[in-house]
Design an enzyme around this catalytic site. Structure first.
Site, PDB file in Angstrom:
ATOM      1  N   GLU A  87       0.799  -1.239   0.000  1.00 32.14           N
ATOM      2  CA  GLU A  87       0.000   0.000   0.000  1.00 32.14           C
ATOM      3  C   GLU A  87       0.827   1.283   0.000  1.00 32.14           C
ATOM      4  O   GLU A  87       0.577   2.191   0.795  1.00 32.14           O
ATOM      5  CB  GLU A  87      -0.958  -0.027   1.208  1.00 32.14           C
ATOM      6  CG  GLU A  87      -1.861  -1.239   1.188  1.00 32.14           C
ATOM      7  CD  GLU A  87      -2.766  -1.357   2.409  1.00 32.14           C
ATOM      8  OE1 GLU A  87      -2.696  -0.497   3.297  1.00 32.14           O
ATOM      9  OE2 GLU A  87      -3.546  -2.321   2.466  1.00 32.14           O
ATOM     10  N   ASN A 142       2.050  -5.243  -3.153  1.00 31.65           N
ATOM     11  CA  ASN A 142       0.645  -5.532  -2.846  1.00 31.65           C
ATOM     12  C   ASN A 142      -0.117  -4.232  -2.568  1.00 31.65           C
ATOM     13  O   ASN A 142       0.363  -3.385  -1.817  1.00 31.65           O
ATOM     14  CB  ASN A 142       0.624  -6.424  -1.585  1.00 31.65           C
ATOM     15  CG  ASN A 142      -0.732  -7.029  -1.287  1.00 31.65           C
ATOM     16  OD1 ASN A 142      -1.348  -7.643  -2.161  1.00 31.65           O
ATOM     17  ND2 ASN A 142      -1.202  -6.879  -0.055  1.00 31.65           N
ATOM     18  N   ASP A 156     -12.312 -10.192  -0.901  1.00 29.19           N
ATOM     19  CA  ASP A 156     -13.613 -10.299  -0.235  1.00 29.19           C
ATOM     20  C   ASP A 156     -14.582  -9.416  -1.007  1.00 29.19           C
ATOM     21  O   ASP A 156     -14.188  -8.425  -1.623  1.00 29.19           O
ATOM     22  CB  ASP A 156     -13.581  -9.978   1.267  1.00 29.19           C
ATOM     23  CG  ASP A 156     -12.888  -8.685   1.640  1.00 29.19           C
ATOM     24  OD1 ASP A 156     -12.766  -7.792   0.784  1.00 29.19           O
ATOM     25  OD2 ASP A 156     -12.469  -8.553   2.804  1.00 29.19           O
TER      26      ASP A 156
HETATM   27  O1  9MR Z   1      -7.563  -8.017   8.436  1.00 26.25           O
HETATM   28  C1  9MR Z   1      -6.646  -7.196   9.113  1.00 26.25           C
HETATM   29  C2  9MR Z   1      -7.260  -6.680  10.391  1.00 26.25           C
HETATM   30  O2  9MR Z   1      -7.427  -7.735  11.307  1.00 26.25           O
HETATM   31  C3  9MR Z   1      -6.405  -5.595  10.993  1.00 26.25           C
HETATM   32  O3  9MR Z   1      -7.057  -5.014  12.085  1.00 26.25           O
HETATM   33  C4  9MR Z   1      -6.084  -4.550   9.947  1.00 26.25           C
HETATM   34  C5  9MR Z   1      -5.212  -3.478  10.534  1.00 26.25           C
HETATM   35  O4  9MR Z   1      -4.634  -2.647   9.602  1.00 26.25           O
HETATM   36  O5  9MR Z   1      -5.433  -5.155   8.843  1.00 26.25           O
HETATM   37  C6  9MR Z   1      -6.282  -6.056   8.208  1.00 26.25           C
HETATM   38  O6  9MR Z   1      -5.643  -6.568   7.055  1.00 26.25           O
HETATM   39  C7  9MR Z   1      -5.330  -5.596   6.046  1.00 26.25           C
HETATM   40  C8  9MR Z   1      -4.122  -6.105   5.306  1.00 26.25           C
HETATM   41  O7  9MR Z   1      -3.077  -6.349   6.214  1.00 26.25           O
HETATM   42  C9  9MR Z   1      -3.667  -5.128   4.239  1.00 26.25           C
HETATM   43  N1  9MR Z   1      -4.743  -4.785   3.345  1.00 26.25           N
HETATM   44  C10 9MR Z   1      -5.981  -4.371   3.977  1.00 26.25           C
HETATM   45  C11 9MR Z   1      -6.438  -5.421   4.991  1.00 26.25           C
HETATM   46  C12 9MR Z   1      -7.762  -5.036   5.569  1.00 26.25           C
HETATM   47  O8  9MR Z   1      -7.666  -3.851   6.327  1.00 26.25           O
END
Ligand code: 9MR
Length: 470
Positions: A171, A212, A280
């Site tokens: 990101e 990613n 999702d």
């Molecule tokens: O699914 C993840 C969630 O449990 C965390 O709280 C969150 C914190 O930033 O990150 C989520 O996963 C993210 C992933 O690492 C990167 N792309 C976006 C995902 C959804 O927020």
């Protein structure tokens, strides 16, 4: 709050949609449909992982270590999936809570579970503006750059040989405007992404290295174009990158785009694998199932789309639970979306090679060095120096005749020593060094060029290196 969470709030409609008996009923229908599909296809797989494997792909899910004691969760995980991504356990805040002190306990549990059950692992994520430990959030400049390099080196070395692909950088692009996202990492210098990739390659040369991001699904969006241009530039300059991850979190604010396949094809045509890394789709019933089916169809149509990972198992495991975006309901029952995915995997017969871009790709000219007029070769380098360390990138350019092997000589200043080298073989680690080509980059066409690089501690070399052909 992370911007993806803001975007991810989705529509009020999607969030308030009740998971009612209708869904359970549909799930029942789904199971009947699955049985029929299996009965009619002799070679059709009966699970997501097996069906994807028949198409030369994997099917994965995000896994949370604290759910590995939930029998329903683990039952579905072991039955359906052959790739796992630790949802939070490999992030910087989890693995290096205090600077220089590493904690791999939860990530190791997931990796062990995967290995014991024949699943591979996608590592997520080495360098990211979000989920940094407090100490890293408070660093800047060369101290942060060094901390990032050390973090990547340590974590990728700990998991060396156990990771199919790493999300090396996550990101890093802004949601609009086509530029980089502002962050403490970005403020260490625009080259932080390539330094991250080179560091990861040096630590675990066998892992595929991915960039990613989210909202890079629609080919016409600025952010997609910006990531495309970076990957194109990396390929042109020999920065080690093997894959691009499209997170693909779809909802009404960021819907599945009709040109998704074009995006997959265009990235693949750059010479990288494409993976759907955090899929999702908010919604329910047939609408949701159709979109899931379309995503799978698009991946199957692009030979370098090597796999799909959904971001959780049951709707209740999702970071967007109220959007019911996953393949299993809260009780672990298969949803219509599950059946659509399985049926599409089983039906998808063709995996044509990547096509040439279907729309004109943006142009970004790789840096060029005018070829010297004589035979032999020349070398020049660029350096990124921080306090205590450096990364140097060397460009070898052939003269009027093609090269069949090359050697570059340079001298490291007193006190400096090599830590990693990529795309070349060094003669030693300090003082006067000769870097020779490796098997795959010794042949350079007349006027053409190739790059290698190295990372070191101390002060970077200066001056002009000597290049010798043969
Ligand atoms: O699914 C993840 C969630 O449990 C965390 O709280 C969150 C914190 O930033 O990150 C989520 O996963 C993210 C992933 O690492 C990167 N792309 C976006 C995902 C959804 O927020």
């Amino acid at each position: 709050m992370d911007k993806v969470l803001a975007r991810g709030s989705g529509s009020a409609v999607a969030r308030s949609r009740p998971r009612t008996a209708v869904l359970s009923m549909l799930a029942g229908v789904a199971m009947v449909a699955t049985t029929v599909a299996v009965a009619t296809g002799a070679s059709a797989g009966t699970t997501l992982g097996a069906s994807a494997a028949e198409k030369g792909r994997y099917f994965g899910t995000a896994v949370a270590a604290n759910k590995l004691s939930d029998a329903t969760y683990v039952g579905i995980l072991n039955r359906e999936f052959n790739m796992v991504t630790p949802e939070n356990e490999m992030k910087w805040d989890a693995t290096e809570p205090s600077q220089g002190q590493f904690n791999y306990a939860n990530a190791d549990r997931i990796v062990s579970h995967a290995q014991a059950n024949g699943m591979r692992v996608r590592g997520h994520a080495l360098a990211w503006h979000s989920q940094q430990p407090g100490w890293a959030q408070n660093l800047s400049g060369t101290a942060l750059r060094q901390a990032m390099v050390n973090h990547i080196t340590q974590v990728a070395t700990h998991y060396k040989g156990k990771i199919y692909a790493w999300d090396v950088v996550n990101e890093a692009f802004a949601d609009s405007g086509g530029g980089r996202r502002d962050s403490n990492l970005q403020r260490t210098g625009n080259d932080w992404i390539e330094v991250a990739f080179r560091t990861a390659r040096a630590a675990d040369p066998a892992a595929k290295l991915c960039y990613n991001d989210y909202n890079t699904d629609n080919w016409t969006w600025e952010k997609t174009q910006a990531v495309y241009n970076m990957v194109k530039d990396f390929k042109a300059r020999g920065v080690p990158i093997d894959c691009v991850g499209l997170q693909s979190h779809f909802n009404s604010g960021s819907p599945y785009p009709g040109n998704y396949r074009t995006t997959l094809q265009n990235f693949a045509a750059l010479g990288v694998d494409v993976q759907i890394t955090e899929l999702d789709i908010e919604g329910s019933g047939t609408t949701q199932a159709t979109t899931y089916g379309n995503v799978v169809k698009d991946c199957l149509a692009v030979s370098r789309c090597t796999g799909i990972t959904v971001w959780g198992i049951r709707d209740t495991d999702s970071w967007r639970a109220s959007g019911t975006p996953l393949l299993f309901d809260g009780n672990g029952n298969k949803k219509p979306a599950y059946t659509a995915v399985l049926d599409t995997l089983n039906a998808g017969g063709t995996t044509p090679p990547p096509t040439t871009p279907t729309s004109t790709p943006p142009t970004s000219n790789p840096p060029t060095t005018p070829p010297p007029s004589g035979n032999g070769c020349t070398a020049s380098f660029t350096t990124n120096q921080w306090q205590g360390g450096f990364v140097t990138t060397v460009r070898v350019t052939a003269g009027a005749a093609p090269l069949n092997g090359w050697a570059v000589a340079l001298t490291l200043p007193a006190g400096a020593s090599l830590v990693n080298t990529w795309n070349a073989q060094p003669s030693g680690t300090s003082g006067g060094l000769t870097f020779r080509n490796v098997a795959y980059n010794g042949q350079v066409g007349a006027g053409g060029s190739t790059e290698f690089g190295f990372q070191g501690v101390g002060t970077a070399p200066s001056g002009t290196p000597t290049c010798t052909a043969g």
